[in-house]
Write an enzyme that holds these catalytic residues in place. Structure first.
Site, PDB file in Angstrom:
ATOM      1  CE  LYS A 126      -9.141  -5.271  -3.861  1.00  0.00           C
ATOM      2  NZ  LYS A 126      -9.181  -6.622  -4.437  1.00  0.00           N
ATOM      3  CE  LYS A 208       0.603  -4.154  -5.899  1.00  0.00           C
ATOM      4  NZ  LYS A 208      -0.280  -5.171  -5.377  1.00  0.00           N
ATOM      5  CE  LYS A 211      -3.853  -9.168 -10.957  1.00  0.00           C
ATOM      6  NZ  LYS A 211      -3.821  -9.480  -9.517  1.00  0.00           N
TER       7      LYS A 211
END
Ligand code: TRP
Length: 344
Positions: A126, A208, A211
């Site tokens: 991140k 992956k 969302k």
């Protein structure tokens, strides 16, 4: 699936094991979240004492638009319920409505090492992705997650593989605290789903399904319409071959097969047989239709719930009260042990 869990459950006279988990309301809930999390949670509600949060405190480690965040908090709770989580049988709550999370989070910050947090894979990823906003919350996020878990004395924490490292850190923090102050926290265990642990992006099947992916064609939301779901699967990236068969280097097809398997219970060989002699086009359409049909009842419930904000708010209030009651007990024990004063 339900049967296996039922057989593994403790006998009636023993106290039920406590389960805690949560999802951040920072994007759409994908079919990855559904297969890997919410669907399994619903299967566990009878045998376990389950506490599920909408982890909104975690969401602001990345900048959020306030109106969007607020809407997604309602949506996430509505999805929990639409997927079968009963607010009477489980404690369903919104994290920011229970102050003990922030309070224990601070205490645990002081028992979590800089080096430990620096090693967290998600923090490293991140901080590359959000280079302009590597804030202290993004760094200490695993200590807050430990607080979520330890406040309820959870035995088991159902999570996907990407959160396993955080649960292991929560164990380390709990052990450290217990060693200094005596038995305070139950040591939690990560609890991994057997099927569909990792669903990949439809656009880039080596990544992956996330969302927060900006490419709308990469993800399928639990609440997408039937047409959207079918369209996204039709566009899913596959390889240049044509055979529906699981194999190395066939990330796109493998992922579609994994999704189909998760929704039908069929294994890879059975799926290959079913589509023998058919092309990717037919297969993609079949996956799309299967997923859309399987999610249709949940979508209907979801739409009804989202029209009834007052009801959702009553669930939030009730859940927060029940969560706070339990969380306060642990927090007060911790405050006493570290030496804080709590006049009666
Ligand atoms: N960090 C988790 C995620 O991003 C969400 C989460 C917050 C969580 N608190 C938790 C998961 C406690 C399990 C237990 O997916």
């Amino acid at each position: 699936m339900e049967e296996i869990i039922r057989n593994a459950a403790p006998a009636a006279e023993e106290p039920k094991k406590i389960i805690l988990s949560g999802i951040q309301p920072s994007g759409i809930i994908t079919i990855g979240n559904y297969i890997g999390a919410v669907r399994n949670w619903a299967a566990m509600q009878e045998e376990y004492d389950c506490v599920y949060c909408v982890a909104d405190l975690h969401s602001i480690t990345v900048r959020q638009d306030p109106a969007t965040l607020r809407r997604r908090i309602y949506e996430t709770l509505a999805i929990y319920m639409a997927c079968g989580l009963d607010p009477e049988k489980n404690v369903l709550f919104v994290q920011s409505m229970v102050p003990a999370h922030a309070q224990l989070g601070w205490v645990l910050d002081c028992y979590t090492m800089f080096g430990e947090l620096s090693r967290m894979t998600q923090f490293k990823d991140k901080s590359k992705k959000y280079e302009q906003n590597i804030n202290a919350g993004l760094f200490t996020y695993p200590a807050l997650m430990a607080a979520d878990i330890l406040l309820y004395q959870a035995d088991l924490v159902p999570v996907g593989i990407d959160q396993k490292q955080h649960v292991e850190l929560a164990r380390d923090i709990a052990n450290r605290f217990n060693q200094i102050y005596g038995d305070t926290f139950t040591i939690p265990e990560p609890y991994m789903p057997k099927v569909g642990a990792k669903i990949m992006s439809l656009a880039e099947p080596t990544k992956k399904m996330s969302k927060s992916d900006e490419n709308a064609n990469a993800t399928v939301a639990v609440m997408d319409t039937k047409d959207d779901i079918i369209r996204k699967f039709k566009r899913a990236v596959t390889d240049s071959g044509s055979e529906v068969r699981y194999g190395e280097g066939k990330d796109g097809v493998n992922n579609l097969m994994a999704i189909y398997s998760a929704f039908t219970g069929k294994d890879m060989d059975a799926i290959a047989d079913e589509f023998a002699g058919k092309g990717y086009g037919d297969f993609k359409l079949a996956v799309g239709e299967t997923v859309a049909d399987a999610l249709a009842p949940a979508r209907e419930k979801y739409e009804a719930l989202m029209k009834d904000k007052a009801y959702l708010e009553s669930v939030m209030k009730d859940g927060a009260e029940r969560a706070a009651y339990r969380a306060r007990k642990t927090l007060s024990k911790v405050y006493r042990k570290v030496g804080f004063v709590q006049p009666k």
